[in-house]
Design a protein around this motif. Sequence first.
Motif, PDB file in Angstrom:
ATOM      1  N   GLN A 157      13.229   8.176  -8.273  1.00 56.42           N
ATOM      2  CA  GLN A 157      13.915   7.482  -8.984  1.00 56.42           C
ATOM      3  C   GLN A 157      15.469   7.587  -9.357  1.00 56.42           C
ATOM      4  O   GLN A 157      16.805   7.224  -9.567  1.00 56.42           O
ATOM      5  CB  GLN A 157      12.959   6.679 -10.065  1.00 56.42           C
ATOM      6  N   GLU A 158      15.014   8.776 -10.447  1.00 58.72           N
ATOM      7  CA  GLU A 158      16.057   8.849 -11.070  1.00 58.72           C
ATOM      8  C   GLU A 158      17.412   9.298 -10.233  1.00 58.72           C
ATOM      9  O   GLU A 158      18.789   8.936 -10.435  1.00 58.72           O
ATOM     10  CB  GLU A 158      16.334   9.290 -12.837  1.00 58.72           C
ATOM     11  N   ALA A 159      17.312  10.026  -9.204  1.00 52.46           N
ATOM     12  CA  ALA A 159      17.834  10.545  -8.492  1.00 52.46           C
ATOM     13  C   ALA A 159      19.244   9.806  -7.472  1.00 52.46           C
ATOM     14  O   ALA A 159      20.217   9.151  -7.419  1.00 52.46           O
ATOM     15  CB  ALA A 159      17.614  11.639  -7.020  1.00 52.46           C
ATOM     16  N   ILE A 160      18.021   8.386  -7.213  1.00 49.66           N
ATOM     17  CA  ILE A 160      18.362   7.649  -6.531  1.00 49.66           C
ATOM     18  C   ILE A 160      19.208   7.042  -7.322  1.00 49.66           C
ATOM     19  O   ILE A 160      20.963   6.752  -6.838  1.00 49.66           O
ATOM     20  CB  ILE A 160      17.801   6.501  -5.456  1.00 49.66           C
ATOM     21  N   GLU A 161      18.795   6.487  -8.379  1.00 49.55           N
ATOM     22  CA  GLU A 161      19.703   5.887  -9.397  1.00 49.55           C
ATOM     23  C   GLU A 161      21.133   6.605 -10.129  1.00 49.55           C
ATOM     24  O   GLU A 161      22.357   5.650 -10.037  1.00 49.55           O
ATOM     25  CB  GLU A 161      18.580   5.501 -10.566  1.00 49.55           C
ATOM     26  N   GLU A 162      21.280   7.568  -9.812  1.00 51.04           N
ATOM     27  CA  GLU A 162      22.565   8.400  -9.945  1.00 51.04           C
ATOM     28  C   GLU A 162      23.385   8.500  -8.774  1.00 51.04           C
ATOM     29  O   GLU A 162      24.737   8.768  -9.432  1.00 51.04           O
ATOM     30  CB  GLU A 162      21.990   9.736 -10.869  1.00 51.04           C
TER      31      GLU A 162
ATOM     32  N   PHE B  85      23.189   6.094  -6.415  1.00 52.07           N
ATOM     33  CA  PHE B  85      23.904   4.919  -5.312  1.00 52.07           C
ATOM     34  C   PHE B  85      24.148   4.322  -6.427  1.00 52.07           C
ATOM     35  O   PHE B  85      24.365   2.570  -6.039  1.00 52.07           O
ATOM     36  CB  PHE B  85      22.835   5.122  -4.545  1.00 52.07           C
ATOM     37  N   GLN B  86      23.617   4.458  -8.605  1.00 51.01           N
ATOM     38  CA  GLN B  86      23.402   3.143  -9.167  1.00 51.01           C
ATOM     39  C   GLN B  86      22.662   2.450  -8.856  1.00 51.01           C
ATOM     40  O   GLN B  86      22.420   0.436  -8.340  1.00 51.01           O
ATOM     41  CB  GLN B  86      25.082   2.959  -8.740  1.00 51.01           C
ATOM     42  N   ILE B  87      21.086   2.078  -7.663  1.00 51.23           N
ATOM     43  CA  ILE B  87      20.500   1.389  -7.181  1.00 51.23           C
ATOM     44  C   ILE B  87      19.309   1.988  -7.896  1.00 51.23           C
ATOM     45  O   ILE B  87      18.496   2.631  -8.017  1.00 51.23           O
ATOM     46  CB  ILE B  87      20.509   1.662  -6.345  1.00 51.23           C
ATOM     47  N   SER B  88      18.777   1.338  -8.369  1.00 49.07           N
ATOM     48  CA  SER B  88      17.168   1.180  -9.445  1.00 49.07           C
ATOM     49  C   SER B  88      16.283   0.600  -8.578  1.00 49.07           C
ATOM     50  O   SER B  88      15.810  -0.576  -8.327  1.00 49.07           O
ATOM     51  CB  SER B  88      16.883   0.320 -10.527  1.00 49.07           C
ATOM     52  N   CYS B  89      15.157   1.695  -8.162  1.00 47.23           N
ATOM     53  CA  CYS B  89      14.094   1.145  -8.046  1.00 47.23           C
ATOM     54  C   CYS B  89      13.013   1.183  -8.652  1.00 47.23           C
ATOM     55  O   CYS B  89      12.584   1.311  -9.759  1.00 47.23           O
ATOM     56  CB  CYS B  89      13.860   2.101  -6.538  1.00 47.23           C
ATOM     57  N   GLY B  90      11.883   0.544  -8.046  1.00 52.26           N
ATOM     58  CA  GLY B  90      11.062   0.483  -9.007  1.00 52.26           C
ATOM     59  C   GLY B  90       9.588   1.134  -8.614  1.00 52.26           C
ATOM     60  O   GLY B  90       9.886   1.554  -6.968  1.00 52.26           O
ATOM     61  N   ILE B  91       8.812   1.852  -8.853  1.00 47.22           N
ATOM     62  CA  ILE B  91       7.665   2.911  -8.752  1.00 47.22           C
ATOM     63  C   ILE B  91       6.453   1.880  -8.319  1.00 47.22           C
ATOM     64  O   ILE B  91       6.089   1.211  -9.791  1.00 47.22           O
ATOM     65  CB  ILE B  91       7.148   4.041  -9.528  1.00 47.22           C
ATOM     66  N   LYS B  92       5.854   2.030  -7.426  1.00 39.82           N
ATOM     67  CA  LYS B  92       4.474   0.534  -7.441  1.00 39.82           C
ATOM     68  C   LYS B  92       3.577   2.329  -7.163  1.00 39.82           C
ATOM     69  O   LYS B  92       3.053   2.847  -6.781  1.00 39.82           O
ATOM     70  CB  LYS B  92       4.347   0.172  -5.610  1.00 39.82           C
ATOM     71  N   TRP B  93       2.895   1.965  -8.076  1.00 38.45           N
ATOM     72  CA  TRP B  93       1.449   2.884  -8.429  1.00 38.45           C
ATOM     73  C   TRP B  93       0.414   3.491  -7.200  1.00 38.45           C
ATOM     74  O   TRP B  93       0.746   2.242  -7.009  1.00 38.45           O
ATOM     75  CB  TRP B  93       0.589   2.454  -9.579  1.00 38.45           C
ATOM     76  N   VAL B  94       0.570   4.079  -6.707  1.00 31.84           N
ATOM     77  CA  VAL B  94       0.737   5.253  -7.620  1.00 31.84           C
ATOM     78  C   VAL B  94       2.199   5.744  -7.116  1.00 31.84           C
ATOM     79  O   VAL B  94       2.479   7.192  -7.998  1.00 31.84           O
ATOM     80  CB  VAL B  94      -0.264   6.701  -7.255  1.00 31.84           C
ATOM     81  N   ASN B  95       2.417   6.161  -5.847  1.00 29.25           N
ATOM     82  CA  ASN B  95       3.722   7.176  -5.387  1.00 29.25           C
ATOM     83  C   ASN B  95       4.858   6.302  -4.797  1.00 29.25           C
ATOM     84  O   ASN B  95       5.700   6.774  -3.276  1.00 29.25           O
ATOM     85  CB  ASN B  95       3.074   8.127  -5.276  1.00 29.25           C
ATOM     86  N   ASP B  96       4.842   5.317  -5.063  1.00 27.24           N
ATOM     87  CA  ASP B  96       5.123   4.404  -3.248  1.00 27.24           C
ATOM     88  C   ASP B  96       7.290   4.540  -4.490  1.00 27.24           C
ATOM     89  O   ASP B  96       6.666   3.833  -5.267  1.00 27.24           O
ATOM     90  CB  ASP B  96       4.932   3.126  -3.029  1.00 27.24           C
ATOM     91  N   LEU B  97       7.998   4.093  -4.326  1.00 28.36           N
ATOM     92  CA  LEU B  97       9.427   3.995  -4.341  1.00 28.36           C
ATOM     93  C   LEU B  97       9.896   2.196  -3.826  1.00 28.36           C
ATOM     94  O   LEU B  97       9.334   2.123  -2.723  1.00 28.36           O
ATOM     95  CB  LEU B  97      10.363   4.229  -4.563  1.00 28.36           C
ATOM     96  N   TYR B  98      10.106   0.842  -4.540  1.00 26.15           N
ATOM     97  CA  TYR B  98      10.337  -0.579  -3.971  1.00 26.15           C
ATOM     98  C   TYR B  98      11.589  -0.614  -3.880  1.00 26.15           C
ATOM     99  O   TYR B  98      11.901  -0.291  -5.113  1.00 26.15           O
ATOM    100  CB  TYR B  98       9.260  -1.340  -4.334  1.00 26.15           C
TER     101      TYR B  98
END
Length: 241
Positions: A82-87, A89-102
Amino acid sequence: MDYAIQYFEKIDSTNTYLYRLALQGEPEYSVVFADEQTAGKGRRGRSFLSPKGNVYMSFVIRPNRPIDTLHLITPMVAVAVQEAIEELFQISCGIKWVNDLYYNKRKVCGILTEVHPMEDGTAEFCIIGIGINLCNDDSLKELNHKAGSILTLNSVDLEIRKALCIKIMDRFRLYYENDSMDFMNRYRDYSILIGKEVTYITQSESRTVKVVNINNNGELVVDDHGEIFSYYDGEIQLKNF
Ligand code: BTN
């Protein structure tokens, strides 16, 4: 940080390949990165569709700890991605338990951790596989209505994709080499489930519950009509985002 990255244009599965190498002693943090996978593996024995031009990576860790203490590795990886993508591409993904990014209500990243056990109950190594749908690819949308991509572009330079891979590694190491549980606070911050009404599905049942929290064991804490339960595994369907 420098990493030994093996790059393939096409491979069956980066996890399968690295698992074989790890059996022969491949060192911690070795990375395998591919443009395309022909037999990508998902959780629960599913396949993971892996069209050309995205990020398919695996790396090895040698945690030297009992297997039952490894369940926080996957949430740690989810935070790192999540943090690598944000840094980058400045895009915030959300985490869907347990291990998917949306992102935009669609799954854009899946994580598969495979553990190689030893007889004494410790893990000789873990292979951590990450598949990120970076680019817009119609095959993903046609074949799987839940999948999406992070970018609207149809392709992204290999150098940028490799940079993402390195950022993920750096971020992961930051948490993995530090004893702090801070990453779980971040995991909760990025969660798209906390406070939501969801359907919790196991092989035998499916029930509607409200997600109250995710505890420091990585368990989903839910309110089921006034009774509180914690789940360590299972599938979640979100009613409304
Ligand atoms: C899931 O969502 O079920 C987990 C998907 C994990 C996919 C990644 S892509 C790189 C690595 N190699 C694989 O074969 N699988 C993982």
